[in-house]
Design a protein around this motif. Structure first.
Motif, PDB file in Angstrom:
ATOM      1  N   CYS A  47     -30.467  22.841  -5.766  1.00 31.74           N
ATOM      2  CA  CYS A  47     -29.356  23.791  -5.683  1.00 31.74           C
ATOM      3  C   CYS A  47     -28.251  23.421  -6.676  1.00 31.74           C
ATOM      4  O   CYS A  47     -27.738  24.276  -7.415  1.00 31.74           O
ATOM      5  CB  CYS A  47     -28.787  23.816  -4.264  1.00 31.74           C
ATOM      6  SG  CYS A  47     -29.856  24.584  -3.036  1.00 31.74           S
ATOM      7  N   ASP A  48     -27.877  22.159  -6.680  1.00 30.05           N
ATOM      8  CA  ASP A  48     -26.833  21.700  -7.600  1.00 30.05           C
ATOM      9  C   ASP A  48     -27.260  21.868  -9.051  1.00 30.05           C
ATOM     10  O   ASP A  48     -26.443  22.209  -9.924  1.00 30.05           O
ATOM     11  CB  ASP A  48     -26.503  20.231  -7.318  1.00 30.05           C
ATOM     12  CG  ASP A  48     -25.827  20.035  -5.970  1.00 30.05           C
ATOM     13  OD1 ASP A  48     -25.172  20.990  -5.494  1.00 30.05           O
ATOM     14  OD2 ASP A  48     -25.952  18.937  -5.391  1.00 30.05           O
ATOM     15  N   GLU A  49     -28.524  21.629  -9.313  1.00 27.63           N
ATOM     16  CA  GLU A  49     -29.055  21.781 -10.672  1.00 27.63           C
ATOM     17  C   GLU A  49     -28.897  23.223 -11.155  1.00 27.63           C
ATOM     18  O   GLU A  49     -28.488  23.469 -12.303  1.00 27.63           O
ATOM     19  CB  GLU A  49     -30.531  21.381 -10.666  1.00 27.63           C
ATOM     20  CG  GLU A  49     -31.278  21.660 -11.953  1.00 27.63           C
ATOM     21  CD  GLU A  49     -32.762  21.454 -11.792  1.00 27.63           C
ATOM     22  OE1 GLU A  49     -33.540  22.227 -12.410  1.00 27.63           O
ATOM     23  OE2 GLU A  49     -33.172  20.548 -11.028  1.00 27.63           O
ATOM     24  N   TYR A  50     -29.202  24.188 -10.315  1.00 26.11           N
ATOM     25  CA  TYR A  50     -29.098  25.596 -10.697  1.00 26.11           C
ATOM     26  C   TYR A  50     -27.652  26.053 -10.797  1.00 26.11           C
ATOM     27  O   TYR A  50     -27.333  26.942 -11.601  1.00 26.11           O
ATOM     28  CB  TYR A  50     -29.869  26.472  -9.703  1.00 26.11           C
ATOM     29  CG  TYR A  50     -31.326  26.625 -10.048  1.00 26.11           C
ATOM     30  CD1 TYR A  50     -31.809  27.792 -10.637  1.00 26.11           C
ATOM     31  CD2 TYR A  50     -32.231  25.598  -9.800  1.00 26.11           C
ATOM     32  CE1 TYR A  50     -33.145  27.930 -10.971  1.00 26.11           C
ATOM     33  CE2 TYR A  50     -33.575  25.722 -10.114  1.00 26.11           C
ATOM     34  CZ  TYR A  50     -34.031  26.893 -10.701  1.00 26.11           C
ATOM     35  OH  TYR A  50     -35.362  27.018 -11.044  1.00 26.11           O
ATOM     36  N   ALA A  51     -26.769  25.463  -9.995  1.00 25.88           N
ATOM     37  CA  ALA A  51     -25.353  25.835 -10.051  1.00 25.88           C
ATOM     38  C   ALA A  51     -24.752  25.498 -11.411  1.00 25.88           C
ATOM     39  O   ALA A  51     -23.841  26.192 -11.888  1.00 25.88           O
ATOM     40  CB  ALA A  51     -24.578  25.138  -8.943  1.00 25.88           C
ATOM     41  N   VAL A  52     -25.252  24.448 -12.050  1.00 24.96           N
ATOM     42  CA  VAL A  52     -24.775  24.072 -13.379  1.00 24.96           C
ATOM     43  C   VAL A  52     -25.221  25.102 -14.423  1.00 24.96           C
ATOM     44  O   VAL A  52     -24.506  25.379 -15.392  1.00 24.96           O
ATOM     45  CB  VAL A  52     -25.302  22.670 -13.755  1.00 24.96           C
ATOM     46  CG1 VAL A  52     -24.942  22.324 -15.192  1.00 24.96           C
ATOM     47  CG2 VAL A  52     -24.754  21.630 -12.791  1.00 24.96           C
ATOM     48  N   LYS A  53     -26.378  25.716 -14.184  1.00 23.32           N
ATOM     49  CA  LYS A  53     -26.937  26.663 -15.142  1.00 23.32           C
ATOM     50  C   LYS A  53     -26.246  28.021 -15.127  1.00 23.32           C
ATOM     51  O   LYS A  53     -26.182  28.701 -16.151  1.00 23.32           O
ATOM     52  CB  LYS A  53     -28.427  26.879 -14.858  1.00 23.32           C
ATOM     53  CG  LYS A  53     -29.294  25.647 -15.001  1.00 23.32           C
ATOM     54  CD  LYS A  53     -30.739  26.002 -14.661  1.00 23.32           C
ATOM     55  CE  LYS A  53     -31.657  24.795 -14.763  1.00 23.32           C
ATOM     56  NZ  LYS A  53     -33.063  25.144 -14.415  1.00 23.32           N
ATOM     57  N   ASP A  54     -25.747  28.440 -13.951  1.00 21.42           N
ATOM     58  CA  ASP A  54     -25.233  29.806 -13.822  1.00 21.42           C
ATOM     59  C   ASP A  54     -23.956  29.798 -12.991  1.00 21.42           C
ATOM     60  O   ASP A  54     -23.950  29.307 -11.854  1.00 21.42           O
ATOM     61  CB  ASP A  54     -26.290  30.693 -13.158  1.00 21.42           C
ATOM     62  CG  ASP A  54     -26.010  32.177 -13.361  1.00 21.42           C
ATOM     63  OD1 ASP A  54     -24.882  32.607 -13.046  1.00 21.42           O
ATOM     64  OD2 ASP A  54     -26.917  32.910 -13.806  1.00 21.42           O
ATOM     65  N   SER A  55     -22.880  30.354 -13.530  1.00 26.97           N
ATOM     66  CA  SER A  55     -21.579  30.326 -12.863  1.00 26.97           C
ATOM     67  C   SER A  55     -21.522  31.237 -11.633  1.00 26.97           C
ATOM     68  O   SER A  55     -20.586  31.149 -10.846  1.00 26.97           O
ATOM     69  CB  SER A  55     -20.481  30.744 -13.856  1.00 26.97           C
ATOM     70  OG  SER A  55     -20.721  32.058 -14.330  1.00 26.97           O
ATOM     71  N   ARG A  58     -22.847  29.473  -6.168  1.00 25.07           N
ATOM     72  CA  ARG A  58     -21.995  28.537  -5.433  1.00 25.07           C
ATOM     73  C   ARG A  58     -22.849  27.820  -4.394  1.00 25.07           C
ATOM     74  O   ARG A  58     -23.613  28.451  -3.658  1.00 25.07           O
ATOM     75  CB  ARG A  58     -20.832  29.250  -4.742  1.00 25.07           C
ATOM     76  CG  ARG A  58     -19.807  29.821  -5.716  1.00 25.07           C
ATOM     77  CD  ARG A  58     -18.546  30.230  -4.971  1.00 25.07           C
ATOM     78  NE  ARG A  58     -18.721  31.448  -4.203  1.00 25.07           N
ATOM     79  CZ  ARG A  58     -18.072  31.723  -3.076  1.00 25.07           C
ATOM     80  NH1 ARG A  58     -17.243  30.814  -2.554  1.00 25.07           N
ATOM     81  NH2 ARG A  58     -18.259  32.870  -2.451  1.00 25.07           N
TER      82      ARG A  58
END
Length: 296
Positions: A47-55, A58
């Motif tokens: 989840c955290d990995e994907y949050a970095v990819k797309d603003s 959350r």
């Protein structure tokens, strides 16, 4: 904006496919809320990995409280005018969000279950929304539906944390009771995958939980269905189905529990009128159970 709420719990094997399908949507005005419900595998890290990819993403990490707790938390955090739910072990087609309409309080579309497509005829309902929701068998959980956030908040519609299953249907019925219109579309872009290794849908389904679920369903149905001409017919149908499911597998337990006896006596008058039509093969078992429970 649409708020997409995804409860996450120990789904590292399926989560990336789910998130990739959401981020590939042709409809781009959405936020994605990932509610990590105390996962013990790498789901939270993903989840955290994907949050970095797309603003638009959350992520919230919380102690494990169950899928209802996670969804309720997501509702509290949602900023969109509309809300939809996607399970983290499922995935959606690229036009899934685009196929929803925003011309009514509730929009429903079909789904694809393990490769088999289920779709509905396009319809618009402007009255008796909860009754029509039930009569037309839109009984799946909160996925494949688009909800107005304002209606959820103003009517305090939440998922019942005391139920291990069936809480999703109750949420939808409670919401439908607050609607003045419902749109059904013919598209089916939600892929519901049934796994047997314990994901979001895993729950211990003992008969006490079954009884509590059906009793709460019936209490809600009584509120919304007696105001329409076919309400009693629908109540009879659902009561019978609830009775038959409970009694078939839980015979020994039912014999020892007086609270169940009260439940059956209350609705027996409806069951008697339709039992021969619906219970041809199992009629003997049905009446034998009633006799041993001193109901007839």
């Amino acid at each position: 904006m649409i708020s997409i709420i995804v409860p996450v719990y120990n789904v590292e094997k399926y989560l990336r496919k789910c998130l990739d399908s959401i981020l590939s949507q042709t409809y781009s005005d959405f936020e994605l809320l990932l509610i990590d419900d105390g996962s013990k595998d790498q789901s939270g890290v993903i989840c955290d990995e994907y949050a970095v990819k797309d603003s638009r993403i959350r992520v919230f990490h919380k102690e494990n409280g169950g899928v209802s707790s996670a969804r309720n938390f997501g509702i509290e955090q949602a900023k969109g005018e509309w809300i939809t739910f996607i399970d983290s072990d499922d995935w959606v087609d690229a036009d899934y969000l685009a196929n929803f309409t925003m011309d009514s309080d509730l929009c429903v579309q079909g789904n694809i279950v393990n490769g088999t497509k289920y779709s509905y005829e396009p319809k618009m309902f402007m009255q008796d929304i909860a009754a029509n929701y039930l009569l037309n068998h839109y009984m799946y959980g909160p996925y494949c539906k688009l909800f107005k956030a304002a209606i959820i908040h103003s009517n305090n519609v939440k998922f019942d944390r005391t139920l291990a299953f069936g809480e999703d249907i109750l949420f939808c019925i409670n919401y439908a009771m607050s609607c003045s219109s419902m749109q059904v579309v013919c598209e089916s872009g939600y892929h519901y995958e049934m796994y047997h290794d314990g994901c979001l849908t895993a729950a211990s389904r003992d008969y006490t939980q079954s009884y509590n679920m059906y009793l709460k369903h019936l209490q809600i149905f009584e509120k919304c269905l007696y105001s329409v001409s076919y309400g009693k017919r629908l109540m009879r149908r659902y009561t019978f189905l609830a009775f038959s499911e409970l009694i078939e597998g839980h015979f020994a337990f039912l014999m020892r529990n007086q609270e169940y006896h009260y439940f059956y006596r209350k609705y027996l008058i409806w069951l008697d009128k339709i039992v021969l039509r619906f219970f041809v093969r199992k009629g003997a078992l049905y009446y034998r159970c009633l006799f041993r429970m001193n109901l007839i």
